[in-house]
Design a protein around this motif. Structure first.
Motif, mmCIF file in Angstrom:
data_model
loop_
_atom_site.group_PDB
_atom_site.id
_atom_site.type_symbol
_atom_site.label_atom_id
_atom_site.label_comp_id
_atom_site.label_asym_id
_atom_site.label_seq_id
_atom_site.Cartn_x
_atom_site.Cartn_y
_atom_site.Cartn_z
ATOM 1 N N LEU A 1 0.831 -1.201 0.000
ATOM 2 C CA LEU A 1 0.000 0.000 0.000
ATOM 3 C C LEU A 1 0.868 1.255 0.000
ATOM 4 N N TYR A 2 1.923 1.257 0.802
ATOM 5 C CA TYR A 2 2.786 2.424 0.907
ATOM 6 C C TYR A 2 3.521 2.679 -0.407
ATOM 7 N N GLN A 3 4.100 1.630 -0.992
ATOM 8 C CA GLN A 3 4.797 1.804 -2.265
ATOM 9 C C GLN A 3 3.841 2.234 -3.368
ATOM 10 N N ALA A 4 2.612 1.751 -3.326
ATOM 11 C CA ALA A 4 1.628 2.161 -4.331
ATOM 12 C C ALA A 4 1.348 3.655 -4.238
ATOM 13 N N ILE A 5 1.178 4.172 -3.009
ATOM 14 C CA ILE A 5 0.919 5.601 -2.828
ATOM 15 C C ILE A 5 2.137 6.424 -3.246
ATOM 16 N N VAL A 6 3.336 5.950 -2.901
ATOM 17 C CA VAL A 6 4.556 6.683 -3.244
ATOM 18 C C VAL A 6 4.724 6.765 -4.755
ATOM 19 N N PHE A 7 4.556 5.654 -5.434
ATOM 20 C CA PHE A 7 4.750 5.675 -6.887
ATOM 21 C C PHE A 7 3.613 6.388 -7.594
ATOM 22 N N GLY A 8 2.400 6.282 -7.069
ATOM 23 C CA GLY A 8 1.304 7.051 -7.644
ATOM 24 C C GLY A 8 1.560 8.539 -7.548
ATOM 25 N N THR B 1 -2.715 18.850 -2.572
ATOM 26 C CA THR B 1 -2.820 18.512 -1.151
ATOM 27 C C THR B 1 -3.263 17.070 -0.950
ATOM 28 N N ILE B 2 -3.984 16.507 -1.913
ATOM 29 C CA ILE B 2 -4.488 15.137 -1.764
ATOM 30 C C ILE B 2 -3.344 14.129 -1.662
ATOM 31 N N PRO B 3 -2.406 14.068 -2.627
ATOM 32 C CA PRO B 3 -1.293 13.116 -2.456
ATOM 33 C C PRO B 3 -0.402 13.449 -1.267
#
Length: 309
Positions: free
Chosen positions: A82-89, A252-254
Motif C-alpha cells: 500500500l505504501y509503495q503504491a501511494i509513493v509511486f502514484g 494537497t491530496i497526495p
C-alpha cells in the motif's frame, strides 16, 4: 502522432511477451553462480530440474498463487505494498503535473518546462550518496553481529528518513506551486521529494527480502504490481483534478496521503518483529532463514556431484 502510436503498440507487445514468458521461468537459484562458488566438480540444480521431479505444469499453480497467499497472511507485505503504491502514484502524478504547472500556469515553453525536473535529479543523486553511506553502516552492523541475528528492521532507518522527506517535499511543492511564488522554490521542492521516494523504495524492498528469503520474489511481486497500477492510473487523474480543484487543493491530496502513511516505516522499525510474528507463515519464514545460514542445501537446491559436462 504516428510514431507515438507505434511506440505505444511496441511497448504493449514487449509487455505482453514479458508477461507470457514469466510463466515459463523456473523459481530456483542460478546453477551457474553455485558452480562458480563451489568449483567445477559440484553443481547446484533446482529440485524442479531433477529427472524424477514434478512437471512444470504441476509446479506452476502454487508459484503463481503464492504472492496472493502471502499478502493475505502477512500484514507487513500488505502494508508496504500500500505504501509503495501511494509513493509511486504520487511520483508519476508529479511527472504529469510538472508540464501543466510550468507550462500553461507559468507560461513556460515545453523546453523550459523540462527544467522543472532538475530538483528530482538532484534528489536522486543525494539519495544515491546517502544509500552508499547507509549500506556501509549496515555492513558494519552485520560484521559486529552474527549475520543470522542481524534484524531485518536494520534496513529501515533510511526508509524512515525518506518518509519524512517525502512529506516535506510534497507540502513544500504544494505551497509554492502558484505563479506568484518564484519558480526556484517549487523546483527546489523536488530535492526532498525525490530523495524520499528513492529511500522509501530501496529501504522497503530490502526489508522484504531479508525476512522472506526464498519467498522474497513472491513478496515483492505484490509491491511491484501495486505500485505499477497506481503509477499508471495517477497521471490519468491529474488534468481532471486540476480542472475540478484549485492547483494547491489538488496537490494537497497526495501530500495528505503521504502524511498518513509516514508512520508506517517507524511502526515497522519498532514493532516489525511482533507484526511479522502474527503471520500464519511466520514459523516457516524463521525456519528457512535459519537453515539458509546453517544448511542451505536443504532449502531448494540439490547438491549433485559430477563434472561440468
Amino acid at each position: 502522432m504516428q510514431w507515438s502510436a507505434r511506440l505505444r503498440w511496441m511497448l504493449c507487445y514487449i509487455a505482453g511477451f514479458a508477461t507470457f514468458s514469466v510463466a515459463f521461468i523456473s523459481s530456483s537459484y542460478s546453477s551457474g553462480v553455485a558452480q562458480i562458488a563451489h568449483g567445477p566438480s559440484k553443481v547446484y540444480v533446482s529440485m524442479n530440474d531433477k529427472p524424477d521431479s514434478r512437471s512444470k505444469s504441476v509446479c506452476l499453480p502454487p508459484i503463481l498463487s503464492r504472492p496472493f497467499q502471502l499478502v493475505v497472511q502477512d500484514p507487513v507485505i500488505l502494508l508496504l505494498a500500500l505504501y509503495q503504491a501511494i509513493v509511486f502514484g504520487t511520483l508519476y502524478l508529479t511527472f504529469a503535473a510538472f508540464p501543466i504547472l510550468y507550462g500553461p500556469t507559468r507560461g513556460w515553453s515545453p523546453g523550459m518546462s523540462g527544467l522543472s525536473f532538475l530538483g528530482l535529479i538532484v534528489g536522486t543523486l543525494c539519495s544515491v550518496v546517502f544509500q552508499l553511506w547507509e549500506n556501509r553502516q549496515y555492513v558494519r552492523l552485520v560484521e559486529r553481529m552474527d549475520p543470522e541475528q542481524a534484524p531485518p528492521e536494520a534496513r529501515l532507518p533510511g526508509c524512515c528518513i525518506g518518509s519524512v522527506s517525502l512529506v516535506v517535499g510534497l507540502f513544500w511543492f504544494t505551497l509554492t506551486s502558484t505563479p506568484d511564488i518564484h519558480w526556484a522554490w517549487s523546483i527546489s521542492s523536488g530535492v526532498p521529494f525525490e530523495f524520499g521516494v528513492v529511500l522509501i523504495t530501496i529501504g522497503s524492498t530490502n526489508y522484504l527480502v531479508d525476512p522472506y528469503t526464498v519467498f522474497a520474489a513472491s513478496a515483492l511481486t505484490i509491491c511491484i504490481c501495486a505500485r505499477a497500477a497506481c503509477g499508471a492510473l495517477a497521471p490519468l487523474l491529474v488534468r481532471r483534478a486540476f480542472e475540478k480543484f484549485d492547483v494547491q487543493w489538488a496537490l494537497t491530496i497526495p501530500a495528505s496521503l503521504a502524511l498518513v502513511c509516514a508512520p508506517f516505516p517507524f511502526v515497522l522499525y519498532h514493532q516489525g518483529t511482533w507484526i511479522r510474528a502474527t503471520s500464519k507463515s511466520a514459523h516457516l519464514f524463521k525456519s528457512i532463514r535459519s537453515r539458509l545460514w546453517h544448511s542451505p542445501a536443504e532449502i531448494t537446491p540439490l547438491l549433485v556431484e559430477g563434472n561440468d559436462n
